[in-house]
Scaffold this active site. Sequence first.
Site, PDB file in Angstrom:
ATOM      1  N   SER A 147     -49.330  15.984 -21.421  1.00  0.00           N
ATOM      2  CA  SER A 147     -48.527  16.606 -22.492  1.00  0.00           C
ATOM      3  C   SER A 147     -49.383  17.551 -23.343  1.00  0.00           C
ATOM      4  O   SER A 147     -49.091  18.739 -23.432  1.00  0.00           O
ATOM      5  CB  SER A 147     -47.902  15.536 -23.399  1.00  0.00           C
ATOM      6  N   LYS A 190     -43.814  12.513 -20.414  1.00  0.00           N
ATOM      7  CA  LYS A 190     -42.775  13.486 -20.047  1.00  0.00           C
ATOM      8  C   LYS A 190     -41.776  13.654 -21.191  1.00  0.00           C
ATOM      9  O   LYS A 190     -41.259  14.756 -21.410  1.00  0.00           O
ATOM     10  CB  LYS A 190     -42.075  13.053 -18.757  1.00  0.00           C
TER      11      LYS A 190
HETATM   12  P1  NAD Z   1     -49.803  17.950  -7.377  1.00  0.00           P
HETATM   13  O1  NAD Z   1     -50.784  16.922  -6.956  1.00  0.00           O
HETATM   14  O2  NAD Z   1     -49.565  19.098  -6.462  1.00  0.00           O
HETATM   15  O3  NAD Z   1     -50.156  18.576  -8.795  1.00  0.00           O
HETATM   16  C1  NAD Z   1     -50.819  17.908  -9.824  1.00  0.00           C
HETATM   17  C2  NAD Z   1     -52.073  18.710 -10.084  1.00  0.00           C
HETATM   18  O4  NAD Z   1     -52.637  18.348 -11.328  1.00  0.00           O
HETATM   19  C3  NAD Z   1     -53.163  18.484  -9.031  1.00  0.00           C
HETATM   20  O5  NAD Z   1     -53.506  19.735  -8.463  1.00  0.00           O
HETATM   21  C4  NAD Z   1     -54.323  17.926  -9.845  1.00  0.00           C
HETATM   22  O6  NAD Z   1     -55.553  18.342  -9.341  1.00  0.00           O
HETATM   23  C5  NAD Z   1     -54.027  18.521 -11.205  1.00  0.00           C
HETATM   24  N1  NAD Z   1     -54.669  17.872 -12.342  1.00  0.00           N
HETATM   25  C6  NAD Z   1     -54.694  16.555 -12.667  1.00  0.00           C
HETATM   26  N2  NAD Z   1     -55.402  16.365 -13.799  1.00  0.00           N
HETATM   27  C7  NAD Z   1     -55.826  17.590 -14.203  1.00  0.00           C
HETATM   28  C8  NAD Z   1     -56.596  18.064 -15.313  1.00  0.00           C
HETATM   29  N3  NAD Z   1     -57.088  17.223 -16.217  1.00  0.00           N
HETATM   30  N4  NAD Z   1     -56.832  19.398 -15.421  1.00  0.00           N
HETATM   31  C9  NAD Z   1     -56.356  20.252 -14.498  1.00  0.00           C
HETATM   32  N5  NAD Z   1     -55.606  19.874 -13.444  1.00  0.00           N
HETATM   33  C10 NAD Z   1     -55.353  18.553 -13.293  1.00  0.00           C
HETATM   34  O7  NAD Z   1     -48.457  17.135  -7.662  1.00  0.00           O
HETATM   35  P2  NAD Z   1     -47.004  17.564  -8.170  1.00  0.00           P
HETATM   36  O8  NAD Z   1     -46.182  16.342  -7.959  1.00  0.00           O
HETATM   37  O9  NAD Z   1     -46.565  18.831  -7.585  1.00  0.00           O
HETATM   38  O10 NAD Z   1     -47.203  17.732  -9.738  1.00  0.00           O
HETATM   39  C11 NAD Z   1     -46.992  18.928 -10.444  1.00  0.00           C
HETATM   40  C12 NAD Z   1     -46.101  18.661 -11.653  1.00  0.00           C
HETATM   41  O11 NAD Z   1     -44.788  18.302 -11.187  1.00  0.00           O
HETATM   42  C13 NAD Z   1     -46.561  17.502 -12.539  1.00  0.00           C
HETATM   43  O12 NAD Z   1     -46.332  17.807 -13.891  1.00  0.00           O
HETATM   44  C14 NAD Z   1     -45.640  16.380 -12.100  1.00  0.00           C
HETATM   45  O13 NAD Z   1     -45.485  15.381 -13.090  1.00  0.00           O
HETATM   46  C15 NAD Z   1     -44.362  17.170 -11.898  1.00  0.00           C
HETATM   47  N6  NAD Z   1     -43.296  16.470 -11.156  1.00  0.00           N
HETATM   48  C16 NAD Z   1     -43.523  15.969  -9.896  1.00  0.00           C
HETATM   49  C17 NAD Z   1     -42.510  15.315  -9.213  1.00  0.00           C
HETATM   50  C18 NAD Z   1     -42.735  14.760  -7.828  1.00  0.00           C
HETATM   51  O14 NAD Z   1     -41.923  13.965  -7.347  1.00  0.00           O
HETATM   52  N7  NAD Z   1     -43.793  15.149  -7.141  1.00  0.00           N
HETATM   53  C19 NAD Z   1     -41.249  15.167  -9.808  1.00  0.00           C
HETATM   54  C20 NAD Z   1     -41.033  15.695 -11.093  1.00  0.00           C
HETATM   55  C21 NAD Z   1     -42.071  16.346 -11.752  1.00  0.00           C
END
Ligand code: NAD
Length: 286
Positions: A147, A190
């Site tokens: 956040s 979130k």
């Molecule tokens: P993802 O693994 O592709 O992306 C998450 C990224 O965050 C990774 O590349 C990781 O290296 C990076 N990260 C973690 N900590 C970090 C930090 N301190 N500084 C910089 N980067 C950092 O996975 P995703 O699921 O595509 O996630 C992307 C967004 O989508 C997130 O906010 C996630 O909560 C949201 N989301 C995902 C889903 C799902 O089902 N996958 C559903 C709803 C929302």
Amino acid sequence: KGKRAFIAGVADDNGYGWAIAKSLAAAGAEILVGTWVPALNIFESSLRRGKFDESRKLQDGSLMEIAKVYPLDAVYDNLEDVPEDVKTNKRYAGAKNWTVQEVVESVKKDFGTIDILVHSLANGPEVSKPLSETSRKGYLAAISASSYSYISLLKHFLPIINPGGSSLSLTYIASERIIPGYGGGMSSAKAALESDTRVLAFEAGRKKRIRVNTISAGPLGSRAAKAIGFIDTMIDYSFTNAPLQKELHAEEVGNTAAFLASPLASAITGAVVYVDNGLNAMGVGV
Ligand code: NAD
């Protein structure tokens, strides 16, 4: 003139960040990405070795170009924030200028301004623990990485986002409905992100006519989601119970991001936009 986008949270070709980068590239934007420091080497070497070439393909057959990859750890605003053990950690010592402030300074030096800021990152070290068993440290870490990282990125980028620009993040319905298994304070993180989207929309809108939205995405088997452990169950649940009984493609979230960043969405700000096959509208599973 083409627009320039900075997408924070791209470290492979599976997640929402990558899909958003592709949709923005297909719409003509220049792509910069921020990659988590510990994942930087493998991401860059995979890019160089052509491991992502198949998934770099755009509709017109060309390959998405990433103009520059910036190491980033969005948990740290500036060097003074970085503890000694992180500074000297092998996975961090090789990279430079990866705090939020330094990344923005580098982007300013390299490119001047951006038009689109995307936050596609989250982290909750205790995500697999129920909220009632989460430690203070774990809870605050989830909020910090998932956040506040957005507030920090927007705050630092704001001076170099062109007026009329757009910013967005990714959220999940666990903020407003009970999703057992999405623990460790990630549901709280979130909820904060969605509330902050409204307040930041006001502040960035009044200051620079910049729009701020968040996409509430359905389940995707990304690297981060697999780490939580119940993603396959959530994908099956959605397939069975959503109004649209089809797979959710990351590209559909990417295309929504491209729409929200475009002039087609010029009156949309402060919004939570669901891209989830409609699952959020269901009251019971059937
Ligand atoms: P993802 O693994 O592709 O992306 C998450 C990224 O965050 C990774 O590349 C990781 O290296 C990076 N990260 C973690 N900590 C970090 C930090 N301190 N500084 C910089 N980067 C950092 O996975 P995703 O699921 O595509 O996630 C992307 C967004 O989508 C997130 O906010 C996630 O909560 C949201 N989301 C995902 C889903 C799902 O089902 N996958 C559903 C709803 C929302």
